[in-house]
Enzyme design. Structure first.
Site, PDB file in Angstrom:
ATOM      1  N   TYR A   1      16.501 -15.380  -6.068  1.00 25.41           N
ATOM      2  CA  TYR A   1      17.019 -14.711  -7.255  1.00 25.41           C
ATOM      3  C   TYR A   1      16.103 -13.578  -7.686  1.00 25.41           C
ATOM      4  O   TYR A   1      14.990 -13.426  -7.165  1.00 25.41           O
ATOM      5  CB  TYR A   1      17.221 -15.713  -8.400  1.00 25.41           C
ATOM      6  CG  TYR A   1      15.960 -16.181  -9.088  1.00 25.41           C
ATOM      7  CD1 TYR A   1      15.058 -17.031  -8.445  1.00 25.41           C
ATOM      8  CD2 TYR A   1      15.652 -15.767 -10.384  1.00 25.41           C
ATOM      9  CE1 TYR A   1      13.905 -17.456  -9.090  1.00 25.41           C
ATOM     10  CE2 TYR A   1      14.502 -16.188 -11.030  1.00 25.41           C
ATOM     11  CZ  TYR A   1      13.628 -17.032 -10.381  1.00 25.41           C
ATOM     12  OH  TYR A   1      12.484 -17.448 -11.012  1.00 25.41           O
TER      13      TYR A   1
ATOM     14  N   LYS B   1      10.954 -15.744  -3.838  1.00 23.03           N
ATOM     15  CA  LYS B   1      11.495 -16.062  -5.171  1.00 23.03           C
ATOM     16  C   LYS B   1      12.721 -16.971  -5.048  1.00 23.03           C
ATOM     17  O   LYS B   1      13.853 -16.542  -5.244  1.00 23.03           O
ATOM     18  CB  LYS B   1      11.814 -14.760  -5.919  1.00 23.03           C
ATOM     19  CG  LYS B   1      11.927 -14.954  -7.425  1.00 23.03           C
ATOM     20  CD  LYS B   1      11.892 -13.615  -8.110  1.00 23.03           C
ATOM     21  CE  LYS B   1      12.284 -13.690  -9.562  1.00 23.03           C
ATOM     22  NZ  LYS B   1      11.459 -14.573 -10.373  1.00 23.03           N
TER      23      LYS B   1
ATOM     24  N   GLU C   1      -0.875 -19.025 -11.128  1.00 22.14           N
ATOM     25  CA  GLU C   1      -0.085 -18.130 -11.987  1.00 22.14           C
ATOM     26  C   GLU C   1       0.532 -18.952 -13.105  1.00 22.14           C
ATOM     27  O   GLU C   1       0.342 -20.165 -13.178  1.00 22.14           O
ATOM     28  CB  GLU C   1       0.996 -17.416 -11.161  1.00 22.14           C
ATOM     29  CG  GLU C   1       1.946 -18.370 -10.471  1.00 22.14           C
ATOM     30  CD  GLU C   1       2.921 -17.692  -9.506  1.00 22.14           C
ATOM     31  OE1 GLU C   1       3.261 -16.521  -9.702  1.00 22.14           O
ATOM     32  OE2 GLU C   1       3.348 -18.379  -8.554  1.00 22.14           O
TER      33      GLU C   1
HETATM   34  N1  PMP Z   1       5.362 -15.735 -11.125  1.00 17.31           N
HETATM   35  C1  PMP Z   1       6.415 -16.569 -11.211  1.00 17.31           C
HETATM   36  C2  PMP Z   1       6.269 -17.962 -10.724  1.00 17.31           C
HETATM   37  C3  PMP Z   1       7.630 -16.112 -11.770  1.00 17.31           C
HETATM   38  O1  PMP Z   1       8.685 -16.946 -11.834  1.00 17.31           O
HETATM   39  C4  PMP Z   1       7.718 -14.793 -12.263  1.00 17.31           C
HETATM   40  C5  PMP Z   1       8.967 -14.281 -12.923  1.00 17.31           C
HETATM   41  N2  PMP Z   1      10.087 -14.363 -12.142  1.00 17.31           N
HETATM   42  C6  PMP Z   1       6.593 -13.958 -12.156  1.00 17.31           C
HETATM   43  C7  PMP Z   1       5.430 -14.468 -11.576  1.00 17.31           C
HETATM   44  C8  PMP Z   1       6.625 -12.531 -12.640  1.00 17.31           C
HETATM   45  O2  PMP Z   1       7.341 -11.728 -11.758  1.00 17.31           O
HETATM   46  P1  PMP Z   1       8.084 -10.402 -12.270  1.00 17.31           P
HETATM   47  O3  PMP Z   1       7.039  -9.567 -12.929  1.00 17.31           O
HETATM   48  O4  PMP Z   1       8.609  -9.782 -11.041  1.00 17.31           O
HETATM   49  O5  PMP Z   1       9.136 -10.861 -13.226  1.00 17.31           O
END
Ligand code: PMP
Length: 286
Positions: free
Chosen positions: A32, A150, A182
């Protein structure tokens, strides 16, 4: 009622259907993206489309359409739903072979499923939480080893958000081998002596699109950036902390496992980065 997109059709949300044999439903076999919308325009669309292509490739999943077609669908949904500020959620799955089987179906005969819907979030960029900052707890990172893809396997992040809520906090930071990987749905940063520290890219974390843009902004503003992992203890001793994601942009973190970070209020580096990032990304929005 919202208009959503499913496999080539724009439909009222109550009429949109996906098979019970869809592999995302049975096996979490799907990926996604979430792209934010500000002032009716898409933020960092190019980055999200490129990451989607990478996720698909890593899982040997067929791309449902071209990047140009994806942009057109995003724009059409934003227009039809009159989204000024909000999000576009996109999901691609390996589709339905009409039964349950661990083996991947033949991509020649089983088409991927493509679903998109919008979420209205008036005032998304003026979220009051950005002025107050958020509180996080730390949790062991027990997710699978390909967090750079993702996927829709979001059960553990959901459990982490619930654990945070139960502890009176807003979110969780994951820890593996003593180091922060993270946040549950964002990338994590600390600031010490003016230096911005965030974990280096690998298969251990999602390669945040906001992370890439924010680090670019930081370097352009002559801020020092160090890409390396850090511990919870180091984060507690930091001057500031923050997270980044497509839906929260740059969000200050003011408390970690009950300990105040810095003064316990949002710091100047996070505030400045939020301002620069929003400014630049709105200018570049499509
Ligand atoms: N890490 C994880 C585990 C996430 O789910 C997300 C958000 N989807 C992010 C980091 C941040 O990614 P982005 O800046 O592309 O939204």
């Amino acid at each position: 009622m919202r208009t959503v997109y499913v496999n080539g059709e724009y439909l009222p949300e109550t009429e949109a259907k996906v098979s019970i044999f869809d592999r995302a439903f049975l096996m979490a076999d799907g990926v996604y993206e979430v792209t934010s919308v500000l002032g009716g325009k898409l933020i960092d669309f190019d980055g999200h489309a490129k990451r989607l292509a990478r996720s698909l490739k890593e899982l040997d999943l067929k791309a449902p359409c071209t990047e140009d077609e994806l942009l057109a669908i995003h724009r059409e949904l934003v227009a039809r739903n009159e989204v000024t500020d909000g999000l576009v959620y996109l999901q691609v799955t390996r589709g339905s072979a009409g039964d349950r089987d661990f083996a991947f179906p033949d991509p020649e005969t089983t088409e991927p499923t493509l679903v998109l819907f919008t979420q209205n979030k008036p005032g998304l960029a003026d979220n009051p939480a950005a002025k107050k900052g958020i509180k996080v707890i730390s949790l062991e990172d027990i997710r699978w080893g390909r967090r750079d893809i993702k996927t829709v396997q979001l059960l553990y992040p959901s459990m982490a958000k619930m654990a945070a809520k139960k502890a009176g906090c807003d979110d969780a930071w994951f820890v593996e081998d003593g180091k922060v990987t993270e946040g549950s749905s964002n990338n994590a940063y600390i600031v010490k002596g003016g230096k911005i520290i965030t974990r280096e890219l690998s298969t251990d974390i999602l390669h945040g699109i906001t992370r890439a843009a924010v680090l670019r902004c930081a370097k352009e503003a002559q801020m020092e950036v160090e890409e390396r992992s850090f511990t919870i203890e180091e984060a507690k001793e930091a001057d500031e902390a923050f997270v980044t994601s497509a839906s929260s942009f740059v969000m200050p973190v003011v408390e970690l496992d009950g300990a105040k970070i810095g003064t316990g209020t949002p710091g100047p580096v996070a505030a400045r980065l939020r301002e620069i990032y929003l400014d630049e990304s709105i200018k570049a929005a499509v």
